[in-house]
Design a protein around this motif. Sequence first.
Motif, PDB file in Angstrom:
ATOM      1  N   ALA A   7      -6.462   3.132   7.835  1.00 50.10           N
ATOM      2  CA  ALA A   7      -6.219   2.866   6.357  1.00 50.10           C
ATOM      3  C   ALA A   7      -5.385   3.988   5.957  1.00 50.10           C
ATOM      4  CB  ALA A   7      -7.443   3.036   5.662  1.00 50.10           C
ATOM      5  N   ALA A   8      -5.359   5.204   6.318  1.00 49.89           N
ATOM      6  CA  ALA A   8      -4.427   6.379   5.951  1.00 49.89           C
ATOM      7  C   ALA A   8      -3.046   6.144   6.514  1.00 49.89           C
ATOM      8  CB  ALA A   8      -4.944   7.801   6.414  1.00 49.89           C
ATOM      9  N   ARG A   9      -3.110   5.758   8.022  1.00 47.15           N
ATOM     10  CA  ARG A   9      -1.883   5.428   8.569  1.00 47.15           C
ATOM     11  C   ARG A   9      -1.000   4.182   7.964  1.00 47.15           C
ATOM     12  NH1 ARG A   9      -0.299   5.301  15.068  1.00 47.15           N
ATOM     13  NH2 ARG A   9      -0.020   7.300  14.885  1.00 47.15           N
ATOM     14  N   LEU A  10      -1.884   3.043   7.520  1.00 46.27           N
ATOM     15  CA  LEU A  10      -1.308   1.893   6.888  1.00 46.27           C
ATOM     16  C   LEU A  10      -0.651   2.277   5.541  1.00 46.27           C
ATOM     17  CD1 LEU A  10      -1.281  -0.845   7.932  1.00 46.27           C
ATOM     18  CD2 LEU A  10      -3.029  -1.490   6.417  1.00 46.27           C
ATOM     19  N   ALA A  11      -1.470   3.157   4.686  1.00 46.91           N
ATOM     20  CA  ALA A  11      -0.879   3.675   3.287  1.00 46.91           C
ATOM     21  C   ALA A  11       0.385   4.663   3.576  1.00 46.91           C
ATOM     22  CB  ALA A  11      -1.952   4.548   2.953  1.00 46.91           C
ATOM     23  N   ALA A  12       0.347   5.500   4.724  1.00 51.35           N
ATOM     24  CA  ALA A  12       1.566   6.166   5.002  1.00 51.35           C
ATOM     25  C   ALA A  12       2.771   5.109   5.095  1.00 51.35           C
ATOM     26  CB  ALA A  12       1.467   7.021   6.161  1.00 51.35           C
ATOM     27  N   VAL A  13       2.526   4.416   6.167  1.00 52.19           N
ATOM     28  CA  VAL A  13       3.616   3.346   6.265  1.00 52.19           C
ATOM     29  C   VAL A  13       4.252   2.741   5.136  1.00 52.19           C
ATOM     30  CG1 VAL A  13       4.293   1.115   7.330  1.00 52.19           C
ATOM     31  CG2 VAL A  13       3.031   2.737   8.690  1.00 52.19           C
ATOM     32  N   GLY A  14       3.349   2.279   4.009  1.00 49.86           N
ATOM     33  CA  GLY A  14       3.611   1.968   2.869  1.00 49.86           C
ATOM     34  C   GLY A  14       4.466   2.895   2.139  1.00 49.86           C
ATOM     35  N   VAL A  15       4.145   4.340   1.964  1.00 52.30           N
ATOM     36  CA  VAL A  15       4.636   5.011   1.321  1.00 52.30           C
ATOM     37  C   VAL A  15       6.062   5.169   1.966  1.00 52.30           C
ATOM     38  CG1 VAL A  15       4.861   7.577   1.000  1.00 52.30           C
ATOM     39  CG2 VAL A  15       2.784   6.532   0.722  1.00 52.30           C
ATOM     40  N   LEU A  16       6.374   5.383   3.209  1.00 46.00           N
ATOM     41  CA  LEU A  16       7.736   5.180   3.946  1.00 46.00           C
ATOM     42  C   LEU A  16       8.732   4.096   3.366  1.00 46.00           C
ATOM     43  CD1 LEU A  16       9.632   6.666   5.791  1.00 46.00           C
ATOM     44  CD2 LEU A  16       8.698   5.129   7.730  1.00 46.00           C
ATOM     45  N   LEU A  17       8.073   2.784   3.619  1.00 46.58           N
ATOM     46  CA  LEU A  17       8.970   1.683   3.133  1.00 46.58           C
ATOM     47  C   LEU A  17       9.236   2.045   1.751  1.00 46.58           C
ATOM     48  CD1 LEU A  17       6.939  -1.006   5.403  1.00 46.58           C
ATOM     49  CD2 LEU A  17       9.139   0.458   6.140  1.00 46.58           C
ATOM     50  N   SER A  18       8.226   2.040   0.856  1.00 42.73           N
ATOM     51  CA  SER A  18       8.570   1.958  -0.454  1.00 42.73           C
ATOM     52  C   SER A  18       9.506   3.194  -0.822  1.00 42.73           C
ATOM     53  CB  SER A  18       7.321   2.179  -1.414  1.00 42.73           C
ATOM     54  OG  SER A  18       6.434   3.076  -1.022  1.00 42.73           O
ATOM     55  N   THR A  19       9.482   4.230  -0.266  1.00 42.87           N
ATOM     56  CA  THR A  19      10.456   5.536  -0.511  1.00 42.87           C
ATOM     57  C   THR A  19      11.807   5.011  -0.266  1.00 42.87           C
ATOM     58  OG1 THR A  19       8.655   7.057  -0.048  1.00 42.87           O
ATOM     59  CG2 THR A  19      10.998   7.913   0.268  1.00 42.87           C
ATOM     60  N   VAL A  20      11.842   4.394   1.048  1.00 40.57           N
ATOM     61  CA  VAL A  20      13.230   4.062   1.261  1.00 40.57           C
ATOM     62  C   VAL A  20      13.925   2.859   0.170  1.00 40.57           C
ATOM     63  CG1 VAL A  20      14.613   2.677   2.970  1.00 40.57           C
ATOM     64  CG2 VAL A  20      13.226   4.420   3.557  1.00 40.57           C
ATOM     65  N   ALA A  21      12.925   2.017   0.018  1.00 39.77           N
ATOM     66  CA  ALA A  21      13.370   0.809  -1.128  1.00 39.77           C
ATOM     67  C   ALA A  21      13.532   1.291  -2.318  1.00 39.77           C
ATOM     68  CB  ALA A  21      12.345  -0.261  -0.906  1.00 39.77           C
ATOM     69  N   PHE A  22      12.738   2.324  -2.864  1.00 34.15           N
ATOM     70  CA  PHE A  22      12.940   2.765  -4.257  1.00 34.15           C
ATOM     71  C   PHE A  22      14.259   3.691  -4.260  1.00 34.15           C
ATOM     72  CE2 PHE A  22       8.336   1.575  -5.086  1.00 34.15           C
ATOM     73  CZ  PHE A  22       8.920   0.450  -5.816  1.00 34.15           C
ATOM     74  N   GLY A  23      14.232   4.358  -3.031  1.00 41.92           N
ATOM     75  CA  GLY A  23      15.621   5.232  -3.244  1.00 41.92           C
ATOM     76  C   GLY A  23      16.960   4.340  -3.258  1.00 41.92           C
ATOM     77  N   PHE A  24      16.954   3.200  -2.808  1.00 43.76           N
ATOM     78  CA  PHE A  24      18.074   2.492  -3.005  1.00 43.76           C
ATOM     79  C   PHE A  24      18.108   1.697  -4.503  1.00 43.76           C
ATOM     80  CE2 PHE A  24      18.324   2.480   1.634  1.00 43.76           C
ATOM     81  CZ  PHE A  24      19.487   3.272   1.702  1.00 43.76           C
ATOM     82  N   VAL A  25      16.882   1.315  -5.024  1.00 48.44           N
ATOM     83  CA  VAL A  25      16.838   0.205  -6.097  1.00 48.44           C
ATOM     84  C   VAL A  25      16.566   0.873  -7.350  1.00 48.44           C
ATOM     85  CG1 VAL A  25      16.708  -1.709  -4.612  1.00 48.44           C
ATOM     86  CG2 VAL A  25      14.800  -0.906  -5.601  1.00 48.44           C
ATOM     87  N   ALA A  26      15.682   2.061  -7.347  1.00 51.42           N
ATOM     88  CA  ALA A  26      15.188   2.703  -8.615  1.00 51.42           C
ATOM     89  C   ALA A  26      16.267   3.475  -9.182  1.00 51.42           C
ATOM     90  CB  ALA A  26      14.149   3.632  -8.363  1.00 51.42           C
TER      91      ALA A  26
END
Lengths: 90, 459
Positions: free
Chosen positions: B90-109
């Motif tokens: 679960a922790a690893r899955l959450a970390a993948v979620g954090v990585l992907l959203s970091t990249v995404a929000f870095g571009f669109v936020a």
Amino acid sequence: MTRTDVDTDVPADAEAHVCSYCGRPFAREKYLVLHRGLAHPDDVSDGERDAYERAYAEEQADIDRFRIVALGVLVVIYFGFLFAYAVFAA
Amino acid sequence: MARRRRLRATLSSLAVATAFAGTAAAHSGSLRGATQESLAVPTWLFLLTGGGAVGASFLLASFVTDRRFVEQLHAWHRSLPTPGRFVTRAARLAAVGVLLSTVAFGFVAPDEQLRNLAILVVWVAWWGGFVASTYLLGNAWPALNPVRALADALPSLDRPYPERLGAWPSVAALLALVWIEVVSPLADDPRLLATVVLVYTLVTVGGAVVVGAERWFTSVDPLSRAFRYYGHVAPIQRTDDGLRLRLPGAALPETAVSGRDEVAFVVALLFVTTYDGFVATGLWATIARTVAGVGVPPTLIYLGAYLGGFVLFLGAFRWAARDARRRAESYLTPEYLARRFAPSLLAIAAGYHLAHNLGSVLLLSPTLVAVATSPLSPPLNPPQLAGLPGWFGGLELAFVLVGHLLAVWVAHATAYDAFPGRLQAVRSQYAVTLVMVLYTMTSLWIVSEPYVPPPFIAT
Ligand SMILES: [Zn+2]
């Protein structure tokens, strides 16, 4: 621990006292004697154990001398800073 | 650190604007404002005191001559429950979620430093918070590493890794990553940060596919190696029999790094923080402007100081190892001694990292929470702590000093293990201690200097 698994390099013209259990070379016999007692406590002969205990006790005398010097240096550092702060820190 | 100070410079000006003038003014003078000027101690005495503390602690450590006591202290441990498979998944899955959203929000936020989730996640949560946990608690990166999770999901070509390269690619990669961080506005520009994270992820996954994930993350990836090394300082250690609680730094004396390449990595870890801070001092601004005045391109000046400084650090450490062999009348090779004593430097690097980042983490954690709850439309002025008490600057200096004191002790315990004679062990530490004293004074000087924007690259 890691006292036998080491990398060593003896200068060409230097004498080496080599440990008969693990092959590690030492510059002085007293280091070899200490090493045998520390690294091979279950293998050493009674004579080697006695020699180790004697060397450990002799070392203690040197350490006591070192401690006096170290204490002196600590006192100098302490009073040096005390003096420096009294003079330079407003 | 330039980045931290840049973040903090932003913080102080914001705080002034929002009527926290008193606290901010007390804090913006940085560490020296809080500790030194209030006591009116001249800089040279302040630095000498730090160096003196390290030298005195070496002498005090040399009074501990009971081998059995030293060994028992370092052998002390308790078993800890190991988290179950479900929790780690679960922790690893959450970390993948954090990585992907970091990249995404870095571009669109929003393209603003303190309103963009990518900046806050990378610099506050990850670099400030998570990295601190690797040496304060234990290295959870192998379990969390989201890039590794992505790589593990892909097939591997399992091409042979050129063994002669050893850890050198990770040394080069660490130097390159920090170089990018120093010369680019990586802490200010969310788009740039997201791009760098994305490129790092793609390169890492690609490399892992070629030589195999295990090999890539053990040998090449600089982050995994840095966190693994930091983890040696931590009280929670992973062993074959599960997790173990030990005294902080207790695992360091038994940790020998495996070659010149790994020694270079440890020294690089220490050097990059120093460089990052050094380029933000007035002295560097003067040097850089003077050298640029005679026509040398700024990039070359920065690069020259970067590589030259690294070689200088490496040279000082190798000199200390050679001196240890000579003074201890030992036949151990200087390379072996460097490999044994390098881990003690990790305690210094950890103390330095904590001193530089804890303030930003505390000040900006409310910001992180506020922005994370609505990353696409964050509040116009996200909340942050109003300021830190004046004594916090003293606490930061204490972290630097505690790191050095732990390093002195670790070096003492290491020398006891490496040399059969106890006086041999003490004598082997003269040069190492001298280098540590000089390094303490240098780092205290850097953290006590007011922040000066690095010329030519400051944003
Ligand atoms: Zn032996």
